[in-house]
Design a protein around this motif. Sequence first.
Motif, PDB file in Angstrom:
ATOM      1  N   THR A  26      58.539 137.867  94.725  1.00 43.58           N
ATOM      2  CA  THR A  26      58.583 138.463  93.453  1.00 43.58           C
ATOM      3  C   THR A  26      59.855 138.854  93.124  1.00 43.58           C
ATOM      4  O   THR A  26      60.889 138.459  94.252  1.00 43.58           O
ATOM      5  CB  THR A  26      57.830 139.730  93.406  1.00 43.58           C
ATOM      6  N   GLN A  27      60.395 139.224  91.959  1.00 47.23           N
ATOM      7  CA  GLN A  27      61.700 139.408  91.672  1.00 47.23           C
ATOM      8  C   GLN A  27      61.921 141.011  92.249  1.00 47.23           C
ATOM      9  O   GLN A  27      63.170 141.470  91.959  1.00 47.23           O
ATOM     10  CB  GLN A  27      61.720 139.483  90.017  1.00 47.23           C
ATOM     11  N   TRP A  34      64.134 136.593  98.207  1.00 47.46           N
ATOM     12  CA  TRP A  34      63.819 137.371  96.936  1.00 47.46           C
ATOM     13  C   TRP A  34      63.638 136.151  95.868  1.00 47.46           C
ATOM     14  O   TRP A  34      64.157 135.247  95.982  1.00 47.46           O
ATOM     15  CB  TRP A  34      65.329 137.844  96.461  1.00 47.46           C
ATOM     16  N   ASP A  35      62.468 136.430  95.528  1.00 46.86           N
ATOM     17  CA  ASP A  35      61.879 135.371  94.166  1.00 46.86           C
ATOM     18  C   ASP A  35      61.728 134.039  94.569  1.00 46.86           C
ATOM     19  O   ASP A  35      62.267 133.146  94.020  1.00 46.86           O
ATOM     20  CB  ASP A  35      62.751 135.496  92.774  1.00 46.86           C
ATOM     21  N   ILE A  36      61.348 133.666  95.798  1.00 51.26           N
ATOM     22  CA  ILE A  36      61.031 132.503  96.457  1.00 51.26           C
ATOM     23  C   ILE A  36      59.771 132.122  96.226  1.00 51.26           C
ATOM     24  O   ILE A  36      58.692 132.851  96.157  1.00 51.26           O
ATOM     25  CB  ILE A  36      61.399 132.108  97.760  1.00 51.26           C
ATOM     26  N   SER A  37      59.335 130.881  96.066  1.00 49.90           N
ATOM     27  CA  SER A  37      58.239 130.258  95.855  1.00 49.90           C
ATOM     28  C   SER A  37      57.220 130.360  96.990  1.00 49.90           C
ATOM     29  O   SER A  37      57.917 130.169  98.175  1.00 49.90           O
ATOM     30  CB  SER A  37      58.217 128.688  95.207  1.00 49.90           C
ATOM     31  N   PRO A  38      56.037 130.859  96.870  1.00 45.48           N
ATOM     32  CA  PRO A  38      55.226 130.898  98.254  1.00 45.48           C
ATOM     33  C   PRO A  38      54.601 129.752  98.569  1.00 45.48           C
ATOM     34  O   PRO A  38      54.624 128.519  97.985  1.00 45.48           O
ATOM     35  CB  PRO A  38      54.063 131.862  97.626  1.00 45.48           C
ATOM     36  N   PRO A  39      54.489 129.645 100.134  1.00 45.81           N
ATOM     37  CA  PRO A  39      53.820 128.401 100.420  1.00 45.81           C
ATOM     38  C   PRO A  39      52.488 128.248 100.355  1.00 45.81           C
ATOM     39  O   PRO A  39      51.641 129.162  99.725  1.00 45.81           O
ATOM     40  CB  PRO A  39      53.721 128.617 102.004  1.00 45.81           C
ATOM     41  N   LEU A  40      51.995 126.935  99.695  1.00 43.40           N
ATOM     42  CA  LEU A  40      50.908 126.455  99.167  1.00 43.40           C
ATOM     43  C   LEU A  40      50.343 125.328 100.020  1.00 43.40           C
ATOM     44  O   LEU A  40      50.772 124.400 100.606  1.00 43.40           O
ATOM     45  CB  LEU A  40      50.667 126.025  97.831  1.00 43.40           C
ATOM     46  N   GLU A  41      48.910 125.342 100.325  1.00 44.97           N
ATOM     47  CA  GLU A  41      48.140 124.334 100.987  1.00 44.97           C
ATOM     48  C   GLU A  41      47.004 123.858 100.342  1.00 44.97           C
ATOM     49  O   GLU A  41      46.347 124.779  99.563  1.00 44.97           O
ATOM     50  CB  GLU A  41      47.836 124.765 102.310  1.00 44.97           C
ATOM     51  N   TRP A  42      46.590 122.772 100.013  1.00 46.09           N
ATOM     52  CA  TRP A  42      45.249 122.138  99.467  1.00 46.09           C
ATOM     53  C   TRP A  42      44.400 121.272 100.420  1.00 46.09           C
ATOM     54  O   TRP A  42      44.874 120.311 101.081  1.00 46.09           O
ATOM     55  CB  TRP A  42      45.417 121.948  98.098  1.00 46.09           C
ATOM     56  N   PRO A 119      57.046 137.552  89.660  1.00 47.43           N
ATOM     57  CA  PRO A 119      56.771 138.848  88.576  1.00 47.43           C
ATOM     58  C   PRO A 119      57.717 139.825  89.112  1.00 47.43           C
ATOM     59  O   PRO A 119      58.338 140.034  89.988  1.00 47.43           O
ATOM     60  CB  PRO A 119      55.166 139.023  88.998  1.00 47.43           C
ATOM     61  N   LYS A 120      57.813 140.677  88.073  1.00 50.09           N
ATOM     62  CA  LYS A 120      58.514 141.897  88.342  1.00 50.09           C
ATOM     63  C   LYS A 120      58.016 143.095  87.435  1.00 50.09           C
ATOM     64  O   LYS A 120      56.963 142.851  86.820  1.00 50.09           O
ATOM     65  CB  LYS A 120      60.063 141.753  87.789  1.00 50.09           C
ATOM     66  N   MET A 121      58.082 144.175  87.684  1.00 51.60           N
ATOM     67  CA  MET A 121      58.052 145.400  86.744  1.00 51.60           C
ATOM     68  C   MET A 121      58.045 145.156  85.485  1.00 51.60           C
ATOM     69  O   MET A 121      59.023 144.728  85.030  1.00 51.60           O
ATOM     70  CB  MET A 121      58.700 146.880  86.991  1.00 51.60           C
ATOM     71  N   PRO A 122      57.282 145.345  84.520  1.00 54.82           N
ATOM     72  CA  PRO A 122      56.042 146.156  84.442  1.00 54.82           C
ATOM     73  C   PRO A 122      54.575 145.525  84.705  1.00 54.82           C
ATOM     74  O   PRO A 122      53.665 146.012  84.455  1.00 54.82           O
ATOM     75  CB  PRO A 122      56.009 146.795  82.959  1.00 54.82           C
ATOM     76  N   ASN A 123      55.055 144.235  85.479  1.00 59.39           N
ATOM     77  CA  ASN A 123      53.502 143.692  85.634  1.00 59.39           C
ATOM     78  C   ASN A 123      52.808 144.052  86.851  1.00 59.39           C
ATOM     79  O   ASN A 123      51.880 143.152  87.360  1.00 59.39           O
ATOM     80  CB  ASN A 123      53.782 142.163  85.728  1.00 59.39           C
ATOM     81  N   TYR A 124      53.095 145.196  87.340  1.00 59.11           N
ATOM     82  CA  TYR A 124      52.335 145.396  88.766  1.00 59.11           C
ATOM     83  C   TYR A 124      50.965 145.598  88.526  1.00 59.11           C
ATOM     84  O   TYR A 124      50.531 146.182  87.652  1.00 59.11           O
ATOM     85  CB  TYR A 124      53.178 146.796  89.313  1.00 59.11           C
ATOM     86  N   GLY A 125      50.115 144.980  89.510  1.00 60.94           N
ATOM     87  CA  GLY A 125      48.795 145.076  89.338  1.00 60.94           C
ATOM     88  C   GLY A 125      48.314 143.862  88.677  1.00 60.94           C
ATOM     89  O   GLY A 125      47.036 143.729  88.600  1.00 60.94           O
ATOM     90  N   ASP A 126      49.167 142.938  87.953  1.00 65.61           N
ATOM     91  CA  ASP A 126      48.585 141.879  87.356  1.00 65.61           C
ATOM     92  C   ASP A 126      48.024 140.852  88.391  1.00 65.61           C
ATOM     93  O   ASP A 126      48.423 140.838  89.514  1.00 65.61           O
ATOM     94  CB  ASP A 126      49.854 141.426  86.574  1.00 65.61           C
ATOM     95  N   ARG A 127      47.100 140.000  87.997  1.00 55.55           N
ATOM     96  CA  ARG A 127      46.511 138.830  88.556  1.00 55.55           C
ATOM     97  C   ARG A 127      47.360 137.431  88.313  1.00 55.55           C
ATOM     98  O   ARG A 127      47.600 137.288  86.954  1.00 55.55           O
ATOM     99  CB  ARG A 127      45.149 138.719  88.346  1.00 55.55           C
ATOM    100  N   PHE A 128      47.756 136.863  89.290  1.00 59.22           N
ATOM    101  CA  PHE A 128      48.385 135.401  89.263  1.00 59.22           C
ATOM    102  C   PHE A 128      47.426 134.605  89.671  1.00 59.22           C
ATOM    103  O   PHE A 128      47.113 134.439  90.607  1.00 59.22           O
ATOM    104  CB  PHE A 128      49.771 135.590  89.841  1.00 59.22           C
ATOM    105  N   GLU A 129      47.223 133.635  88.805  1.00 56.60           N
ATOM    106  CA  GLU A 129      46.385 132.438  89.128  1.00 56.60           C
ATOM    107  C   GLU A 129      47.261 131.080  89.336  1.00 56.60           C
ATOM    108  O   GLU A 129      48.146 130.883  88.567  1.00 56.60           O
ATOM    109  CB  GLU A 129      45.559 132.168  87.886  1.00 56.60           C
TER     110      GLU A 129
END
Length: 170
Positions: A26-27, A34-42, A119-129
Motif C-alpha cells: 500500500t501507499q 512501500w507501494d510494491i505489487s504483491p506476488p500473485l500465482e494462478w 491503496p492509501k487513506m481514506p480507503n481503509y477497509g475497502d475491498r480490492f478485487e
Amino acid sequence: MASNEFKLVSPAIDNEGGGKLPRFYTQEGVGSKWDISPPLEWHNPPPKTKSFALVVQDIDAVDPAGNPVQLTHWVVVNIPATVRGLPEGFSGKEGEVGAEFAAIEEGLNDWKVNLWRGPKMPNYGDRFEFRLYALDYETHFDNQVTKLKLKLLDAIAAHTVGEAILTATF
C-alpha cells in the motif's frame, strides 16, 4: 472446492477471501517496501487459454459526492499462457524479472501511470478485487491500454474462457 478450479492466489494474502493486504503493498508502507505489487500465482487455467489479463480494482471506493466508483489500481496485459504468476515487486520492473515476462505490459491505472498503485487513506477497509482473465487468444495491447479507455474489457469479453478472483481488504 474442486482441485481443477481456475484459481488466483497470493502467498502474501490470506486466500480464503477478504484477507488483509499487507502494508508494504500500500501507499502506507515504509522504506523500500512501500507501494510494491504483491506476488500473485494462478493455477488450473482453462484448457483453451492462450494469454491472461489482470485488472485490480478498489470495489468499495466512492467519489467526492459519495457515489460508488471502482478505482483501477493495476492493469496488466499480454501475459503469456506459460506464465503462472507475477513476483512481488513486478510492477515497474518488467525488463528486470526475466525473459518469460518480456511480452507483459502494464496498462494505465486511474492515476494515469503504468504501475501498481496501492491503496492509501481514506480507503481503509475497502475491498480490492484482483481479477485474472484467461483468454483464448494472444493479446497484443500496448502500455496505453486502460480498463475502459481503450475498452480492454470490451475487447476481451468474447475471448474470456475463465476468470479467477482474489479479494483482499486494505
